[in-house]
Design an enzyme around this catalytic site. Structure first.
Site, PDB file in Angstrom:
ATOM      1  N   ARG A 103       0.792  -0.887  -0.234  1.00  0.00           N
ATOM      2  CA  ARG A 103      -0.033   0.053   0.157  1.00  0.00           C
ATOM      3  C   ARG A 103       1.003   1.086  -0.097  1.00  0.00           C
ATOM      4  NH1 ARG A 103      -3.301   1.100   5.061  1.00  0.00           N
ATOM      5  NH2 ARG A 103      -1.532   1.667   5.973  1.00  0.00           N
ATOM      6  N   THR A 107      -0.804   7.479  -0.876  1.00  0.00           N
ATOM      7  CA  THR A 107      -2.020   7.796  -1.507  1.00  0.00           C
ATOM      8  C   THR A 107      -3.204   6.467  -1.385  1.00  0.00           C
ATOM      9  OG1 THR A 107      -1.538   6.511  -3.489  1.00  0.00           O
ATOM     10  CG2 THR A 107      -0.580   8.693  -4.277  1.00  0.00           C
ATOM     11  N   ASP A 201       2.492  -2.366  12.999  1.00  0.00           N
ATOM     12  CA  ASP A 201       2.941  -2.948  12.152  1.00  0.00           C
ATOM     13  C   ASP A 201       3.125  -4.206  12.292  1.00  0.00           C
ATOM     14  OD1 ASP A 201       4.579  -3.259   9.999  1.00  0.00           O
ATOM     15  OD2 ASP A 201       3.803  -1.599   9.297  1.00  0.00           O
ATOM     16  N   ASP A 204       6.745  -4.989  10.784  1.00  0.00           N
ATOM     17  CA  ASP A 204       7.980  -4.531  11.480  1.00  0.00           C
ATOM     18  C   ASP A 204       8.127  -5.157  12.798  1.00  0.00           C
ATOM     19  OD1 ASP A 204       8.333  -2.610   9.686  1.00  0.00           O
ATOM     20  OD2 ASP A 204       7.400  -0.587  10.993  1.00  0.00           O
TER      21      ASP A 204
END
Length: 211
Positions: A103, A107, A201, A204
């Site tokens: 992603r 945007t 995340d 991560d």
């Protein structure tokens, strides 16, 4: 689309530890693998099988094996790789492909940057692995990609989902045969399209980048 939220004490326990910001990357990876195994157990309940004759030390008997063509497991790079080991432990004879989709954080568009899949997926039951169903954009594009290749059926396994992502998936893929397995549906998305309360995340945390 059929939504399945796996309601089990072990699922809830492992998810709670995954949510904890104090959980180190090594434990996070281990628990993610165990949680995927529990979700995969439910997600493969109606996988196609066929009978096979086997010789035990005592007699001949009829057993069960996964039907051909074998199921195809497709982790979405990169975070989906952290789910692959748990899935293949549950279905070791399944084949594995890879799909790289990300992603754009500005945007929110989905960009496909890599794929390693059979050219023809006719007759294949594909299991897509992606830890977080947030906006739904990545899974929607992945599912469309797989059906364009001829997949017969797609099952998605995610650790967590947001209501917005689940709704968008259902709206966008109503014409496709899709099953979605989650450990939980959380409250909402925040202004950055992160799941709340979520677990941060996942990529991560899986690879130690959040520490």
């Amino acid at each position: 689309m059929r939504l399945h939220v796996v309601d089990h004490p072990l699922v809830a326990h492992k998810l709670t530890v995954l949510r904890d910001r104090r959980t180190p990357s090594m434990i996070f990876r281990q628990l993610a693998e165990e949680l995927v195994m529990l979700l995969a157990y439910e997600a493969t309940r109606d996988v196609a099988v066929e009978s096979v004759q086997v010789e035990t030390p005592v007699a001949t008997t009829t057993g069960t094996t996964l039907a051909r063509p074998r199921p195809l497991v497709v982790p979405i790079l990169r975070a989906g790789l952290g789910m692959l080991e748990g899935m293949t432990k549950m279905a070791p004879s399944a084949e594995v492909g890879f799909l790289g989709m990300a992603r754009n954080e500005e945007t929110l568009d989905i960009v496909t940057y890599a794929e390693r899949l059979p050219a023809d997926l006719t007759g294949r039951h594909v299991f897509v692995l992606d830890p977080m169903l947030a906006t739904g954009g990545t899974l929607i594009e992945a599912i469309r990609f797989l059906y364009e290749r001829g997949a017969e059926r797609v099952t998605c396994i995610c650790l967590l989902g947001a209501p917005e992502g689940v709704a968008r998936l259902e709206e966008a893929l109503g014409e496709h045969d899709v099953d979605l397995y989650l450990a939980a549906v959380d409250e909402r998305l925040d202004e950055r399209s992160y799941i709340v309360p979520g677990l941060g995340d996942a990529g991560d945390r899986l690879y130690g980048l959040a520490e």
